[in-house]
Design an enzyme around this catalytic site. Structure first.
Site: not given
Length: 442
Positions: A52, A130, A132, A187, A194, A243, A314, A331, A333
């Site tokens: 359903d 990745e 976390e 982490e 992680e 990420h 970063r 990457e 992020r």
């Protein structure tokens, strides 16, 4: 692994499987399942299992509720934590009674966008996620508390990292289910963890994210802990991201790699990245889909706030990891683990393809720490910010035809409606902070 119907029926008998969960995902990213006894497995493998759809968030109205589950045979796995009356799982695509794919099935949305990529010559989108998570203690009734299970920090070990045994058992369970684990560690924030697993094609990666969440929660519960993928469960600490490393392949060759380029990046990679940046604000409602997501996206906690890229820095939203050759990738992020992985990968792929199709120019990299730049400096550098809250993100979503097309009309309309309700519930609620701030002051 690849399986046939006969393989699955044989393994189920040999391994004493008694129940099979036919899993699928709703628009909010929540795993749903229809559990059937072994006697119904043949029927399910023949795509004749009905459910359903009107009871599922973002699916269909009650007058058009009948839907079918088509199992992907390659997703067959037996849950290792159930030793008696064993349980197996098959991830399913959702189909309408006339045999057409259901437009609101998130897995189907991703598959449709992957076909668009293939039509442009890109045979695979490879993804390394990745996700976390935090581990909290539970009370005597098994309900989560706000007490973290440890006070560890980045890469800490036992006895500081009291989640180590739980994390190790999660890794063992994932490996028993076919995951190739590359690393696991504590982490930055207390109670935060992680586990990194090997990259896969986009559809497999999205399936793995959903399986990963199920395993993490299940094993944590066995250790008297509650695992949450909530992006920002605690004020003043780093939040949890997801990420997404990604690249496009053409017949086994990484289309993002060019050894003659200064950074080893092809023009395809640069155009793809330009598309990601161009559509970043309108993708945010999908990659960061909750009210709480925007409590993570603030300066000072390592989460990206600004729409920029760098090969070494970063603080921007997009980073270029150092590996080259087949491992050349970008990457992204900003996504967090509350995102529906099928929808998140679909919109990121479509944004990148738009950059390739229109040959969008990539802005210059930002190699300074954006967090310490003034607002005027960011304006001078042409660095926009991601949306500040879910309401702003929803507004940006509807303004972007590329992202709306990636989701499709049905998924966009229902996703937007569900998120508007979420925002309105948050907006009209009176929170503890307000009582603490105003009750005695006024």
């Amino acid at each position: 692994m690849s399986y046939t119907k006969d393989d699955i029926l044989r393994i189920a008998k040999e391994e004493n499987v008694r129940f099979i969960r036919l899993q699928f995902t709703d628009l909010l990213g929540t795993i749903k399942n229809v559990e059937i006894p072994l006697s119904q497995l043949t029927k399910a493998l023949d795509n004749k299992m009905m459910f359903d759809g009107s009871s599922i968030e973002g699916y269909v109205r009650i007058e058009e509720s009948d839907m079918y589950l088509y199992p992907d045979l390659d997703t067959w796995v037996i849950f290792p934590w159930v030793t008696e009356n064993r349980v197996a799982r098959l991830i399913c695509d959702v189909y309408m009674p006339d045999g057409t794919p259901f437009a609101g099935d998130p897995r189907g949305v991703l598959k449709r966008n992957l076909r668009e990529a293939e039509a442009m010559g890109f045979t695979e989108m490879m993804v390394g996620p990745e996700p976390e998570f935090f581990l909290f203690r539970t009370d005597a009734n098994g309900n989560p508390t706000e007490e973290l299970n440890d006070q560890g920090g980045y890469f800490d070990l036992a006895p500081t990292d009291l989640g180590e045994n739980c994390r190790r058992e999660i890794v063992i369970t994932l490996e028993e289910m076919g995951f190739e684990i590359e690393a696991s560690h504590h982490e930055v924030a207390p109670g935060q963890h992680e586990i990194d697993f090997k990259y896969a094609n986009a559809l497999q990666a999205a399936d793995q994210i959903q399986t990963f969440k199920l395993v993490v929660r299940t094993i944590a519960r066995q250790h008297g802990l509650h695992a949450t993928f909530m992006p920002k469960p605690l004020f003043g600490m780093n939040g949890s991201g997801m990420h997404c490393h990604q690249s496009l392949f053409q017949d086994g060759s990484n289309a993002f790699y060019d050894e003659s380029d200064e950074l080893g990046l092809s023009q395809v990679a640069r155009h793809y990245m330009a598309g990601i940046l161009r559509h970043a604000r309108s993708m945010a409602a999908v990659t960061n889909p909750t009210v709480n997501s925007y409590k993570r996206l603030v300066p000072g906690y390592e989460a990206p706030v600004y729409v920029a890229w760098s090969a070494s820095n970063r603080s921007p939203m997009v980073r270029i990891p150092a590996s080259r050759g087949l491992s050349t990738r970008i990457e992204v992020r900003n996504p967090d683990p509350t995102a529906n992985p099928y929808l998140a990968l679909a919109v990121m792929l479509r944004a990148g393809l738009d950059g390739i199709d229109r040959q969008l120019n990539l802005p210059k990299p930002i190699d300074r720490n954006i967090y310490i730049m003034t607002e005027d400096e960011r304006i001078d550098e042409g660095i926009p910010s991601l949306p500040g809250d879910l309401k702003e993100a929803l507004h940006e979503l509807l303004r972007d035809d590329v992202i709306v097309t990636a989701l499709g009309e049905h998924a966009t309309a229902h996703f937007y409606e569900l998120k508007e309700i979420e925002w309105d519930m948050y907006r009209t609620q009176v929170h503890q902070w307000e009582r603490d701030q105003y009750m005695t002051l006024y």
